[in-house]
Design a protein around this motif. Structure first.
Motif, PDB file in Angstrom:
ATOM      1  N   ARG A 256       0.818  -1.219   0.000  1.00  0.00           N
ATOM      2  CA  ARG A 256       0.000   0.000   0.000  1.00  0.00           C
ATOM      3  C   ARG A 256       0.846   1.259   0.000  1.00  0.00           C
ATOM      4  O   ARG A 256       0.462   2.278  -0.587  1.00  0.00           O
TER       5      ARG A 256
ATOM      6  N   ASP B   9      -3.694  -6.358   2.888  1.00  0.00           N
ATOM      7  CA  ASP B   9      -5.054  -6.033   3.305  1.00  0.00           C
ATOM      8  C   ASP B   9      -5.284  -4.538   3.113  1.00  0.00           C
ATOM      9  O   ASP B   9      -4.331  -3.768   2.909  1.00  0.00           O
ATOM     10  N   PRO B  10      -6.549  -4.065   3.162  1.00  0.00           N
ATOM     11  CA  PRO B  10      -6.830  -2.655   2.855  1.00  0.00           C
ATOM     12  C   PRO B  10      -6.092  -1.650   3.741  1.00  0.00           C
ATOM     13  O   PRO B  10      -5.800  -0.539   3.304  1.00  0.00           O
ATOM     14  N   GLU B  11      -5.778  -2.033   4.962  1.00  0.00           N
ATOM     15  CA  GLU B  11      -5.087  -1.114   5.869  1.00  0.00           C
ATOM     16  C   GLU B  11      -3.575  -1.206   5.756  1.00  0.00           C
ATOM     17  O   GLU B  11      -2.856  -0.454   6.419  1.00  0.00           O
TER      18      GLU B  11
ATOM     19  N   PHE C  60     -11.360  -7.500  -1.701  1.00  0.00           N
ATOM     20  CA  PHE C  60     -11.871  -6.961  -0.447  1.00  0.00           C
ATOM     21  C   PHE C  60     -13.090  -6.085  -0.701  1.00  0.00           C
ATOM     22  O   PHE C  60     -13.133  -5.324  -1.680  1.00  0.00           O
TER      23      PHE C  60
ATOM     24  N   PRO D 274     -15.293  -2.820  -0.219  1.00  0.00           N
ATOM     25  CA  PRO D 274     -14.855  -1.448   0.047  1.00  0.00           C
ATOM     26  C   PRO D 274     -14.995  -1.033   1.513  1.00  0.00           C
ATOM     27  O   PRO D 274     -14.258  -0.155   1.981  1.00  0.00           O
TER      28      PRO D 274
ATOM     29  N   GLY E 115     -14.208  -2.795   4.039  1.00  0.00           N
ATOM     30  CA  GLY E 115     -13.172  -3.415   4.842  1.00  0.00           C
ATOM     31  C   GLY E 115     -13.680  -4.479   5.796  1.00  0.00           C
ATOM     32  O   GLY E 115     -12.891  -5.112   6.509  1.00  0.00           O
TER      33      GLY E 115
ATOM     34  N   SER F 233      -9.020  -6.947  10.218  1.00  0.00           N
ATOM     35  CA  SER F 233      -7.739  -6.380   9.795  1.00  0.00           C
ATOM     36  C   SER F 233      -6.848  -6.022  10.984  1.00  0.00           C
ATOM     37  O   SER F 233      -5.628  -5.926  10.829  1.00  0.00           O
TER      38      SER F 233
END
Length: 351
Positions: free
Chosen positions: A100, A155-157, A200, A202, A204, A224
């Motif tokens: 990310r 992962d998104p974070e 994923f 949106p 989360g 997460s």
């Protein structure tokens, strides 16, 4: 590039002496596609990744002696210029992703069963900072005799690196600490499932995985913070009554979080699922033909399009998304590209 056109790169199964990575355009009014330019010098560019500034592109060369490539992108023409290439120290790298924060490139090596992390230098050069060998097997003696990482992503974070290992029936969580992949946790799928690709929601809250070997889609509750997931639901990736083909391939959710799509190569189709906004659970809606053979990969585009890469018919076919129900309608346009296996939108999709 005009407002009604969107650019995308396509990776292919071609030789190093042929053009293998193509820059293409999509007309957002009609769905028509064109090739803008091509890049040679890389064999089997089966997966691509692009940074947010859109001035660096990364690719794997899915060969017996695997390699990872870094390119600069010409701001005017979109043409690629090689910055660096490094061995993956393994065989058949089939997936590449950026962290990310764009400090590292992550690579999954299918045949040799290991995962790489490369530190990205100031000039785009790549330095191998971590190599983790997977070890394990599962019940499918033909396909799961050993570990086979098929995708890798954060992962998104940006706290954890996740690896779908088809051979081990596991989604493995790592922490990336000072460029090193540190083992954290593993989530088991059903025996013989063969986890392949992932996306994923949106919000989360949820995640969705496609399993190649038993042709299913899993819904996960995602934590997460803890770096863990729990399976909430498993559905077929094939229409009712279809013969199982052990060939489910790719999965993507729309940015609105309402529609999920999954491709399978035995039926040459893409399935549509509606997402429950309260629970994340899925309802199967319909399957549509991809208009070609072996849809290994597809992508969702801004303006409400899906583009399917039909590997064995050497075509990319465009579909319009109905914004009310997510159903796909063929635009009537197909683009001839040699053995396309990855589609990478240049712009973030919003619709």
């Amino acid at each position: 590039m005009s407002d009604h056109k969107s650019l995308f790169y396509t990776g292919t199964y071609t030789g190093a002496d042929e053009q293998g990575i193509f820059l293409c355009s999509l007309d957002l009014q009609s769905g028509q596609m064109e090739i803008v330019n091509g890049t040679d010098g890389i064999a089997n560019s089966s997966f691509l990744a692009l940074n947010d500034a859109r001035d660096r592109l990364y690719a794997v060369s899915e060969t017996e002696q695997g390699e990872v490539y870094a390119y600069s992108v010409d701001a005017e023409t979109g043409e690629l210029h090689l910055l660096d290439r490094k061995p993956t120290e393994g065989s058949a790298p089939c997936y590449i992703a950026l962290t990310r924060d764009e400090s590292h490139v992550l690579v999954a090596n299918y045949s040799s069963g290991h995962v790489d992390a490369y530190r990205i230098g100031d000039q785009g050069e790549l330095e191998l900072s971590s190599l983790v060998q997977h070890s394990g097997s599962s019940i499918n003696q033909d396909r799961q005799e050993g570990a086979h990482p098929h995708s890798v992503f954060q992962d998104p974070e940006g706290k954890y690196v996740l690896v779908c290992d088809l051979g081990m029936d596991e989604i493995v969580f790592y922490r990336l600490e000072d460029g090193k992949l540190v083992s954290h946790h593993a989530v088991k799928t059903a025996p013989g499932a063969g986890p392949r690709h992932f996306d994923f929601h949106p919000s989360g809250q949820w995640a969705y995985g496609i399993n190649e070997l038993d042709d299913t889609v899993n819904v996960y509750a995602l934590d997460s913070q803890a770096g863990d997931m729990k399976i909430l639901q498993t559905l077929s990736a094939l229409p009712e009554g279809a013969a199982r083909g052990s060939a489910s391939a790719d999965i993507h959710i729309t940015p609105c979080g309402r529609f999920l799509y999954a491709s399978n190569r035995s039926e040459d189709s893409i399935g549509l699922y509606h997402v429950n906004p309260s629970t994340g659970l899925l309802t199967s809606v319909e399957w549509v033909s991809t208009g070609g053979k072996t849809p290994r990969n597809f992508a969702v585009f801004k303006g409400g399009y899906v583009l399917a890469a039909n590997q064995n018919s050497s075509t990319i076919v465009s579909f319009k998304i109905d914004k009310e129900n997510g159903r796909l309608t063929p635009t009537g346009y197909a683009l001839e590209v040699p053995k396309p296996v990855c589609i990478l939108p240049v712009t973030k999709c919003k619709h």
